[in-house]
Design an enzyme around this catalytic site. Structure first.
Site, PDB file in Angstrom:
ATOM      1  CG  ASN A  65      69.512  56.391  27.279  1.00 57.97           C
ATOM      2  OD1 ASN A  65      69.708  56.780  26.131  1.00 57.97           O
ATOM      3  ND2 ASN A  65      68.292  56.256  27.782  1.00 57.97           N
ATOM      4  CB  ILE A  66      71.782  59.889  24.867  1.00 59.04           C
ATOM      5  CG1 ILE A  66      71.799  59.029  23.609  1.00 59.04           C
ATOM      6  CG2 ILE A  66      72.315  61.284  24.556  1.00 59.04           C
ATOM      7  CD1 ILE A  66      70.797  59.458  22.556  1.00 59.04           C
ATOM      8  CD  GLU A  69      81.735  57.903  24.793  1.00 62.35           C
ATOM      9  OE1 GLU A  69      80.764  58.620  25.086  1.00 62.35           O
ATOM     10  OE2 GLU A  69      82.788  58.350  24.265  1.00 62.35           O
ATOM     11  CB  SER A  77      73.969  57.003  30.924  1.00 59.52           C
ATOM     12  OG  SER A  77      75.089  56.711  30.117  1.00 59.52           O
ATOM     13  N   GLY A  78      76.222  59.420  31.751  1.00 55.47           N
ATOM     14  CA  GLY A  78      77.397  59.705  32.576  1.00 55.47           C
ATOM     15  C   GLY A  78      78.673  59.053  32.085  1.00 55.47           C
ATOM     16  CE  LYS A  79      77.793  56.811  26.545  1.00 53.78           C
ATOM     17  NZ  LYS A  79      76.555  57.523  26.919  1.00 53.78           N
ATOM     18  CB  THR A  80      81.404  62.308  28.952  1.00 52.43           C
ATOM     19  OG1 THR A  80      80.821  62.011  27.674  1.00 52.43           O
ATOM     20  CG2 THR A  80      82.529  63.308  28.768  1.00 52.43           C
TER      21      THR A  80
END
Length: 326
Positions: free
Chosen positions: A107-108, A182, A110-113
């Protein structure tokens, strides 16, 4: 890794190759020849290597190629032993087995970065982020901001362009043994476009047209991915997804903390509905197929705990281990 001794015992190449191989341990600049003189001898092209103080002999073209091949794989073997996310090993795969593509989904907020930032320090990992800068400047127009501010008007245009840019990314040549992506074209369709349509922000006509484009692309230009989670697959398609399963409340907390301009209009309603779409796709698998295996990661942990998890489970996350985390 091929050794000089192994080459000499298994081949009938002249001692010139062996002499050159022995010099590999010397500094590279010292090994570089200052002059190579080509000549013909009995119809065979040869080079005379001179001026480096190490070797002064004649070698055939085939021996030059052999030396280059051996040195290349010696260097590659050394890199594989010395570099990995936990500073131990990336495993000793063959060339064809090294290309692993892992999709990071969530999700926006969510911790991807943070996950991508952690693995960016690894020289064996190529990081491919969402092309946000492209979305923010389409001939001077910020399509991302337009979509967030008026999704009913701009969502179809934005998602069409997002799909195009994602497909461009999927077809970029891979430059490292492991590639972390990503999000993917799949989540663009199965989560974001699906959510827009279900919430009345994309008309049925627009949804149908987009879906036709998506199906065509998946049939003719299928993205290459290895992991939505954590297992290496020796195929050319996406093999695994890492799903950062984070509560909408935690996502909102992080969105407010990072304060990105385009995300000021992101609501809890949007985060809740996107969370449901991700759950439907990657957990329940109720409507759409999942093109790869899924590794589910608890994204609600603190940053420190997340980094510790990545350190402990790096090989699984990068798709180079058949084991799974709990």
């Amino acid at each position: 890794m091929v050794s000089a001794g192994a080459v000499m015992t298994r081949s009938r190449f002249t001692p010139h190759v062996y002499a050159l191989l022995r010099s590999v341990n010397a500094p590279w600049e010292a090994l570089k020849p200052r002059k190579m003189i080509g000549r013909k001898k009995n119809g065979t092209s040869e080079f005379h290597v001179a001026g480096n103080g190490l070797v002064n002999t004649s070698i055939t073209v085939s021996e030059v190629y052999l030396l280059f091949y051996i040195c290349t794989w010696c260097i590659l073997g050394f890199e594989l032993r010395m570099h990995s996310t936990n500073h131990t090993t990336l495993l000793n795969f063959g060339k064809d087995e090294l290309e692993s593509q892992v999709a990071v989904e969530g999700n926006i907020g969510s911790g991807k970065t943070s996950l991508l930032k952690y693995f960016k320090q690894n020289s064996m990992v190529e990081i491919i982020e969402e092309p946000v800068k492209k979305w923010q400047n389409v001939d001077g127009f910020n399509t991302l901001d337009l979509m967030y501010s008026d999704p009913k008007r701009w969502s179809y245009l934005f998602e069409s362009y997002a799909l195009l840019t994602m497909m461009e990314i999927h077809h970029q040549p891979q430059t490292s043994p492991v590639r972390l992506l990503e999000r993917t074209a799949y989540s663009a369709r199965y989560c974001f476009v699906e959510n827009l349509h279900q919430n009345g922000m994309m008309s049925t006509m627009e949804y149908t047209v987009f879906d036709e484009w998506f199906k065509y692309l998946m049939s003719h230009e299928k993205p290459q991915i290895d992991l939505i989670g954590g297992q290496l697959s020796f195929k050319t398609a996406i093999d695994d997804y890492v799903y950062l399963r984070t509560s909408p409340e935690k996502c909102m907390e992080r969105i407010k903390k990072r304060s990105r301009n385009e995300e000021t209009s992101v609501s809890m309603e949007l985060l809740n509905s996107l969370h449901e779409r991700y759950e439907d796709w990657l957990i329940k698998k109720s409507k759409f197929g999942v093109p790869a295996q899924v590794l589910v990661v608890d994204g609600n942990q603190s940053l420190e705990d997340m980094f510790q998890f990545y350190e402990t489970n790096s090989q699984v996350i990068l798709g180079i281990s058949a084991s799974k985390t709990d």
